[in-house]
Design an enzyme around this catalytic site. Structure first.
Site, PDB file in Angstrom:
ATOM      1  N   GLU A  82      -4.531   2.240  -8.984  1.00  0.00           N
ATOM      2  CA  GLU A  82      -3.574   2.386 -10.101  1.00  0.00           C
ATOM      3  C   GLU A  82      -4.473   2.346 -11.106  1.00  0.00           C
ATOM      4  O   GLU A  82      -3.956   2.445 -12.299  1.00  0.00           O
ATOM      5  CB  GLU A  82      -2.253   1.430 -10.071  1.00  0.00           C
ATOM      6  CG  GLU A  82      -1.597   1.756  -8.819  1.00  0.00           C
ATOM      7  CD  GLU A  82      -0.239   0.685  -9.040  1.00  0.00           C
ATOM      8  OE1 GLU A  82      -0.716  -0.517  -9.452  1.00  0.00           O
ATOM      9  OE2 GLU A  82       0.481   0.860  -8.128  1.00  0.00           O
ATOM     10  N   GLU A 113      -8.651  -6.221  12.297  1.00  0.00           N
ATOM     11  CA  GLU A 113      -8.952  -7.551  11.207  1.00  0.00           C
ATOM     12  C   GLU A 113      -9.850  -8.356  11.921  1.00  0.00           C
ATOM     13  O   GLU A 113     -10.571  -9.117  11.191  1.00  0.00           O
ATOM     14  CB  GLU A 113      -7.729  -7.917  10.887  1.00  0.00           C
ATOM     15  CG  GLU A 113      -6.978  -8.771  11.666  1.00  0.00           C
ATOM     16  CD  GLU A 113      -5.693  -9.289  11.286  1.00  0.00           C
ATOM     17  OE1 GLU A 113      -5.634 -10.611  11.332  1.00  0.00           O
ATOM     18  OE2 GLU A 113      -4.890  -8.473  10.774  1.00  0.00           O
TER      19      GLU A 113
END
Length: 304
Positions: A82, A113
């Site tokens: 963004e 992960e």
């Protein structure tokens, strides 16, 4: 003995949540959610140190890199994506890395992960002077640890944002933003309070970095350039708000500035042509206030 992160403990206030009607379930969730801003507020000094590291990286020509897995990685990806349209910055200023790559952004990839080596591999592009921000609710995610390890080897600055004040990965970072969000409504569901806290912290971090980098004038976005008709209308409105001038004058200035919001703004506020405004901005490294000062304009944003 198993050592659990605070986010993995059981919340003593929600033992009977599965017996409640929908409205009361929501009330319990909301009651926990309202504690999150205070947890973020308690670590603002650490977050401010992280902001200064981010500014130093960008001013030195390097980049900021986010690393995370699961919810943490998705929050990082959203924040980084963004910034270019909001502040008109190049995509390489802030880059996100998610354990498992793009596929894991929309579908959970179990186990990735826990791969320290994958974090190291994804950090291969880190250069000296960069800032690496690791996000891990538990503060111990191996993928994030691998990335932070490479960052230290490459003389990059390091920040850890977690929901665990005693995070194991915090031992070797420059700044630990360890928010005490406590046990989740549903034990271990860190997409809840821990995720909200990370989003608040990361949004605040990146916004503060953009402000410090001169990508705003007052509280207005001036890094957005008028590359299409929709943005042109938005930019003209910004110029009107910043200067108090009418739409026609702001549109003319924007045309003369070839769509560059900051050039148009300096031109209007300093009453100079676009070329002079552009030169002043160049000397001021794109900062509107500094450019105005160099042109002898003592102006307070918001007067318009």
């Amino acid at each position: 003995m198993i050592v659990r992160a605070p986010t993995e403990e059981r919340n003593t206030g929600t033992y009977d949540i599965d017996l409640l009607p929908a409205l009361d379930v929501l009330r319990q969730i909301n009651a926990e959610d309202v504690t999150v801003p205070a947890a973020v507020g308690a670590v603002l000094p650490e977050l401010a140190r992280a902001v200064e590291l981010g500014v130093a990286a960008l001013e030195g020509g390097a980049s900021i890199h986010y690393f995370g897995a699961g919810t943490s990685g998705r929050i990082a990806a959203q924040d980084a994506a963004e910034l270019p349209p909001t502040y008109g910055v190049p995509p390489h200023w802030v880059v996100s890395h998610h354990a498992g790559g793009g596929e894991a952004l929309t579908r959970a990839v179990e186990g990735i992960e826990d791969d320290w080596g994958s974090g190291r591999a994804d950090a291969a592009e880190i250069t000296p002077g960069s800032l690496v921000v690791g996000l891990a609710a538990s503060g111990r995610t191996p993928y994030v640890g691998g990335a932070l390890e490479v960052a230290r080897e490459r003389s990059a600055s390091t920040v850890l944002i977690s929901a665990n004040p005693q995070a194991p990965l915090a031992e070797d970072v420059d700044v630990h933003v360890g928010m005490s969000t406590g046990a989740e409504v549903i034990a271990g569901s860190t997409r809840m309070k821990a995720g909200t806290a990370q989003k608040l912290a990361l949004n605040a971090f990146s916004t503060a970095v953009m402000v410090r980098m001169g990508r705003t004038y007052s509280n207005l976005m001036v890094g957005v350039d008028a590359t299409n008709s929709k943005l042109r209308g938005r930019v003209v409105t910004i110029l009107m708000q910043a200067t108090g001038l009418d739409e026609e004058a702001c549109a003319r200035a924007l045309n003369a500035a070839e769509g560059d919001t900051r050039v148009a703004l300096v031109s209007l506020l300093a009453d100079v042509d676009a070329a002079s405004a552009a030169r002043a901005l160049g000397t001021a490294r794109g900062r509107v206030r500094a450019a105005l000062g160099a042109l002898g304009v003592a102006e307070r944003a918001g007067d318009g």
